[in-house]
Enzyme design. Structure first.
Site, PDB file in Angstrom:
ATOM      1  N   LYS A  69       0.805  -1.217   0.000  1.00  0.00           N
ATOM      2  CA  LYS A  69       0.000   0.000   0.000  1.00  0.00           C
ATOM      3  C   LYS A  69       0.845   1.278   0.000  1.00  0.00           C
ATOM      4  O   LYS A  69       0.378   2.326  -0.442  1.00  0.00           O
ATOM      5  CB  LYS A  69      -0.957   0.000   1.195  1.00  0.00           C
ATOM      6  CG  LYS A  69      -2.045  -1.063   1.080  1.00  0.00           C
ATOM      7  CD  LYS A  69      -3.052  -0.946   2.199  1.00  0.00           C
ATOM      8  CE  LYS A  69      -4.171  -1.967   2.019  1.00  0.00           C
ATOM      9  NZ  LYS A  69      -5.242  -1.803   3.001  1.00  0.00           N
ATOM     10  N   GLY A 129       1.114   0.208   9.777  1.00  0.00           N
ATOM     11  CA  GLY A 129       1.228   0.125   8.326  1.00  0.00           C
ATOM     12  C   GLY A 129       0.167   0.938   7.624  1.00  0.00           C
ATOM     13  O   GLY A 129      -0.480   1.810   8.214  1.00  0.00           O
ATOM     14  N   GLY A 130      -0.046   0.629   6.347  1.00  0.00           N
ATOM     15  CA  GLY A 130      -0.989   1.394   5.549  1.00  0.00           C
ATOM     16  C   GLY A 130      -2.408   1.377   6.074  1.00  0.00           C
ATOM     17  O   GLY A 130      -3.082   2.413   6.112  1.00  0.00           O
TER      18      GLY A 130
END
Length: 276
Positions: A69, A129-130
């Site tokens: 991502k 994270g994304g």
């Protein structure tokens, strides 16, 4: 079932562990709405080559899942506000070789916080994270005060927390009492096919202390965390709900047609009818 011809538009997903959920969701709606599209799930070993293929072959739309991502940001031509604000991409639209990036995860998470009438209390997000970025951004946009990011990564965890004025802890064991009234899992723990598919991302004490448990893991829909939260009588929001809403947004971006809520619900149910 319509014939696939040279004029049929192709949309795809790229994931480290692809499933048939998106494939069945989109193809079901293409058939119901009589649209000349087809959808196929792929994995990839080289994301740069994969995105070059999207551009070069005229693939209309591409869904991007973990772990790419953020990696795809350098490979697109335009970042829309939903993607640039979070610095994470889950959707690309190809207009004659020009790739525009979106983040429909943010839209889905933001919507679910309202539809489930989640109280604007303390929040703790697992991961950095994304998907975690989309979650924290959605919580901030929804009016939640500064919460806590729980992430082992000593670079991305503090950076995400600092961006939104949140706190950071490296382990859920260090979460202060009362800091996780809304407990949101944005890690792969509990994901089918993964190394931790049978694990809980936090201890049962934190689940017991939460009022709402939100797991963005989409498959299975009843993850170990969801099952434990239901058993504890908590308000629960599932990754199945996230993936249905974000997929509906993707569908509209790819085709220009927005399905009704009833059509989305039907497609979501159909997408989980069989994993095969």
């Amino acid at each position: 079932m319509r014939d696939i011809t040279k004029d049929t538009r192709l949309c795809i997903s790229l994931s480290a562990r692809p499933t048939n959920i998106g494939t069945r969701f989109h193809n079901h709606l293409y058939e119901k709405l009589d649209l000349d599209f087809v959808y196929k799930a792929f994995s990839a070993t080289d994301i740069r080559d994969a995105i070059a293929g999207v551009r070069g072959l005229g693939i209309r739309g591409c869904s991007v899942s973990m772990p790419w991502k953020e990696d795809v940001i350098a490979l697109v031509d335009e970042m829309t506000p939903s993607a640039s604000a979070i610095h994470s991409v889950n959707t690309m639209v190809n207009d004659d070789g020009r790739l525009t990036a979106y983040n429909t995860d943010f839209i889905a998470i933001r919507t679910l916080l309202d539809t489930h009438e989640v109280p604007r209390t303390s929040a703790a997000v697992l991961g950095a994270g994304g998907m975690a970025k989309a979650c924290v951004a959605a919580l901030a946009d929804a009016g939640f005060g500064p919460g806590t990011v729980i992430a082992r990564n000593e670079t991305t965890g503090p950076a995400l927390a600092e961006q939104y004025g949140w706190s950071w802890v490296a382990s859920s064991d260090a979460l202060p009492d009362g800091a996780g009234e809304l407990l949101l899992n944005a890690t792969p723990v509990g994901m089918a096919g993964g190394p931790a598919e049978r694990d809980l991302p936090v201890g049962e004490d934190l689940i017991a202390a939460a009022g709402t448990v939100f797991d963005v893991v989409a498959f299975p829909s009843r993850t170990p965390l969801v099952a434990a939260a239901e058993a504890a009588g908590k308000r629960v929001i599932t990754g199945a709900e996230v993936i249905a809403l974000q997929a509906a947004e993707q569908f509209a971006l790819y085709t220009g047609v927005r399905p009704t809520p009833e059509q989305v619900a039907e497609a979501s149910a159909y997408s989980r009818y069989s994993r095969a």
